[in-house]
Design a protein around this motif. Structure first.
Motif: not given
Lengths: 665, 223
Positions: B9-10, B13, B16-17, B53, B128, B131-132, B135, B173
């Motif tokens: 997950y981290d 993320h 993506d960021t 991914q 996940l 958040e994806s 983003a 994602g």
């Protein structure tokens, strides 16, 4: 039963293909096949109704893949199929001869069977999707038929107006079905029947149904397209459009309001009552002012739709208050008038077609004296005129009498608004009936009596038997239904049992006297009236000849102050209409008369100018058209933007929609 | 609690960021060459995100997506655009239609809108995915914003490509997105790129500029 409908549909398809391929040579086969198909429809529908009308359904894998096409025949659709079949049969046989006089039969032949097929499909559709598709194919086919005379500029504008109004109507129906179906995605009528709407949603549904079906039927103020379009079509098509298509629209209204919408609210009945009263009165007032024969008949269609809608409104109001016996009476009155109007309006349109073939004239001011040249046409047209004027012993009287029976019982309704509205609507209906009689005195007097006003009218010849026999058959049916209304009312019992299951239906136990609410209430017998009228007329003739004058006298015709016997000295259609125009027209149509006198010494003739204003057109449609063109002008700016502005607009629209989604969660 | 308890997950993320932050950098940047460089970095991050991914979801076909993103978007397209710019001799700074400050503010607003929109809709999905998707939607909207705030045709194309990066980000994602969807998106972008390239040469040949503002003047629609 469904197989019985499938055969006519196949015949219509074959006839339509023949019409496309064959052109003028295919005229006889096309109309013969259409007539045969319509006759089979009528026969099947009558047998279905007589055998107790058990509903039959079928699902065909047509249309949208996961929905399919649902079809169903029940008492209501069978009754309208009977109207369609009966009218379609006789009209098709009339067209065998009449169609030869069309300028371009190739523009009529392919669409005539398609029109009949479209209307049949509307009547048997059992899901919203196939209903709307059939409805649209019916509209499009009739639109193409109207365009058969596209070379006339007035036809093109009439067709454009028709197309716009048909689109508005079907848009309203689409939204209405969407409202009824909700988010479920199942559009079968069986599912829609069970959907319970909130009061405000069902009110909205009611409004959409009335706009959608009412615009097709010609309810004021949605009637503006009807007279020009019906008048522009070939006469046998006019007969079908006025006689049947408006009825199919009313079928849609009944199906939506009585069958699908669930329990009615009482104010629905009030709205329909007022709309019906207004439609009847305005329709007949427009008709009195008209001097174009077919347009006049089309305005009478508007009037008769009003009468039927009054009946439907009463039925809804009674049903909402659980007075089911009276609801059955009002419904029977409305449906019987559907049947009757299809008969006499088709007869009258066919008669106007016969006049058109014989003289090439639609303007009544140019006709006259046709009773000598076309005696049979004149006789059947007279029967149609008497029937539409609601005079006994013909059929128009029976259905209007039944409507009045429902109206006089309106005081049983608990709501005060309805208590007051029903008698007012009754007065409007009575006035409309009287004005209709005035109007047809004008029509018959101007067209068939007197002396020819123009050479074509003087040179007219009676039309052939192929055209006379269907008209005579319609006239005979008008008389038959007038004298023995129980025959048709008996076929209506299954419809009443389906829509109003708590009511036993109207009382038809006495074959001679029609007493719809039972033997203790008012009753009518066409046969007794006929006997009485015949007896009294014979007595009158006898008395006059015995006591007044039994000698033949010869005296100059038209010598009552008019020794100059030119046709122009006759009473004209305009003169007939003038008192009505002065009394009612000055209020409703802002009718004004202006005398234009020349100055002293000026040699030109003085002129009398009469001006009329259509309140509906100038009050509703013209401002709407101006608003639309104003908005179009404003939006036109969007056509000339830079690429970046287009992108920005799209971006703004996207962000706006996303915002709406985000806020509404 | 171990530091790397949820490393799948981290890391996703984080990548993506990166893509999102580089979208902001694209909005900020005024020079054409720098825009191309940032675009290449964004595509590289996208390729890394796709590869991660692929590893995390154990979906080998995503490696193909990652490879496509790496080869075409991070290397071929930026190089090609670079050559076009050199060939056409237009490596100047870009005029923006909206000031940099307001553009960044609008961009932040769009990201907030995306989060507001996606998080409630996908309440049932895993963290996940949610958040994806947020983003990715932000990247799409920022790409659109870049297209409408730039006056130069090349930077509009870069905006479009960056928008498409957002689409790929959304596609990788979500679990179970078939490869054929990603392939078709990639190829449609290639076609779009070729058409844009041809148009550049034609526009340049005809008007001597790629500044859209000048073209509007040619259409007689300057306001």
């Amino acid at each position: 039963m469904l197989s019985l409908i499938a055969a006519p549909l196949a015949l219509y398809g074959a006839a339509s293909l023949l019409g496309i391929a064959g052109g003028r040579r295919a005229l006889a086969p096309v109309y013969l096949l259409s007539g045969l198909a319509a006759a089979a429809t009528a026969f099947g529908a009558a047998r279905f109704l007589a055998n107790g009308a058990m509903p039959e359904t079928a699902v065909l894998p047509l249309g949208l893949p996961w929905i399919g096409a649902h079809f169903r025949i029940d008492a209501l659709s069978a009754f309208f199929l009977l109207v369609l079949g009966l009218t379609g049969t006789l009209t098709s046989f009339f067209a065998l001869d009449y169609g030869r006089h069309d300028d371009e039969p190739g523009r009529v032949l392919p669409f005539y069977p398609a029109f009949l097929a479209g209307m049949s499909l509307v009547l048997i559709a059992d899901d919203a999707f196939s209903f709307l598709v059939s409805w649209e194919s019916m509209s499009l086919a009739s639109w193409l038929l109207v365009l058969a005379t596209y070379r006339l500029a007035e036809t093109r504008s009439a067709a454009f107006l028709y197309l716009v109004m048909a689109s508005i109507g079907v848009g309203a129906l689409l939204l209405g079905f969407g409202l009824l179906a909700g988010g479920g995605g199942d559009f079968a009528f069986a599912t829609l029947r069970g959907s319970a709407l909130d009061p405000w949603k069902s009110g909205l549904f009611f409004a959409l149904a009335v706009i959608g079906a009412g615009s097709k039927a010609g309810v004021v103020p949605l009637h503006v397209w009807l007279p020009p379009a019906h008048a522009a079509a070939p006469s046998h098509v006019s007969a079908l459009m006025s006689g049947v298509m408006t009825k199919v629209a009313l079928y849609g209204l009944i199906r939506l309001l009585f069958d699908l919408a669930g329990p009615a609210q009482w104010w629905w009945g009030a709205v329909l009552l007022l709309a019906g009263g207004l439609t009847a009165l305005l329709g007949v007032l427009y008709a009195v002012m008209q001097h174009d024969l077919k347009r006049l008949l089309a305005y009478h269609t508007v009037e008769n739709i009003g009468i039927i809608v009054i009946g439907l409104g009463l039925a809804l109001a009674f049903r909402a208050n659980r007075i089911d016996a009276l609801a059955a009476l009002a419904l029977a009155a409305a449906l019987l008038h559907v049947f009757n109007h299809a008969l006499f309006k088709s007869l009258l349109f066919l008669g106007s077609g016969a006049v058109l073939v014989a003289t090439h004239e639609r303007d009544m001011e140019h006709l006259g004296g046709l009773i000598h040249r076309m005696p049979v046409t004149a006789f059947v047209f007279l029967i149609g005129s008497v029937a539409i004027s609601a005079l006994p012993p013909f059929n128009g009287f029976v259905s209007e009498w039944l409507t009045f029976q429902a109206i006089v019982n309106g005081s049983l309704l608990p709501q005060w608004l309805l208590k007051f509205a029903v008698p007012a609507v009754g007065a409007m209906l009575a006035l409309a009936a009287a004005l209709a009689a005035v109007c047809f005195v004008k029509v018959f007097g101007t067209v068939f009596l007197g002396r020819p006003r123009r050479p074509p009218a003087a040179a007219a010849r009676e039309v052939g038997p192929t055209m006379l026999v269907p008209m005579a058959a319609f006239a005979a049916l008008c008389a038959l239904v007038g004298i023995l209304p129980q025959t048709v009312l008996g076929l209506l019992l299954p419809v009443s049992a389906m829509l109003l299951p708590d009511s036993p239906g109207i009382d038809l136990s006495n074959w001679l006297w029609l007493a719809p609410l039972g033997p203790d209430h008012s009753s009518y017998s066409g046969g007794v009236i006929l006997l009485a009228v015949t007896f009294l007329a014979a007595l009158l003739v006898l008395v006059i000849h015995r006591f007044a004058s039994d000698r033949l006298r010869r005296s100059p015709a038209w010598d009552c102050g008019f020794p100059d016997a030119r046709p122009e000295t006759q009473y004209t259609a305009g003169s007939f209409a003038q008192p009505i125009r002065r009394i009612f027209g000055s209020v409703v149509f802002a009718a004004r008369e202006r005398i234009d006198l020349p100055a002293p010494g000026d040699m030109r003739a003085a002129r009398l100018e009469a001006s009329l204003h259509d309140p509906v057109w100038e009050g509703i449609y013209a401002p709407t058209a101006r608003l639309v063109s104003l908005l179009a002008d404003r939006l036109n700016l969007l056509q000339f933007q830079t690429i970046r502005r287009y992108l920005s607009l799209m971006f703004a629209a996207l962000v706006l929609l996303l915002l709406i989604v985000a806020v509404s969660q | 609690m171990p530091i790397f308890a949820n490393i799948a997950y981290d890391t996703a993320h984080l990548l993506d960021t990166f893509v999102l932050v580089l979208s902001f950098a694209l909005l900020y940047q005024r020079r054409l060459f720098a825009v191309l460089t940032i675009y290449a970095w964004q595509a590289l991050c996208l390729a890394a995100a796709a590869a991660w991914q692929a590893y995390a979801q154990d979906a080998p076909h995503l490696y193909i997506t990652a490879a496509i993103a790496l080869v075409f978007k991070a290397i071929v397209i930026p190089l090609a655009l670079h050559r076009i710019i050199v060939y056409l001799n237009i490596h100047r700074s870009i005029e923006t239609a909206l000031g940099i400050g307001p553009t960044m503010a609008v961009g932040v607003g769009l990201v907030a809108l995306s989060i507001l929109l996606v998080l409630p809709v996908t309440a049932a999905a895993g963290a996940l995915t949610r958040e994806s998707l947020a983003a990715a939607l932000s990247v799409v909207l920022l790409g659109l914003l870049m297209m409408i705030t730039r006056r130069n045709a090349v930077s509009q194309v870069v905006g479009f490509m960056s928008l498409e990066n957002g689409l790929i980000l959304a596609a990788v994602g979500v679990k179970g997105m078939p490869l054929v969807v990603e392939l078709s998106i990639a190829f449609s972008v290639m076609v779009a790129f070729i058409i844009f390239g041809i148009f550049f040469f034609h526009i340049r040949e005809r008007f001597d500029t790629l500044d859209i503002h000048d073209m509007e003047r040619f259409r007689g629609e300057e306001r």
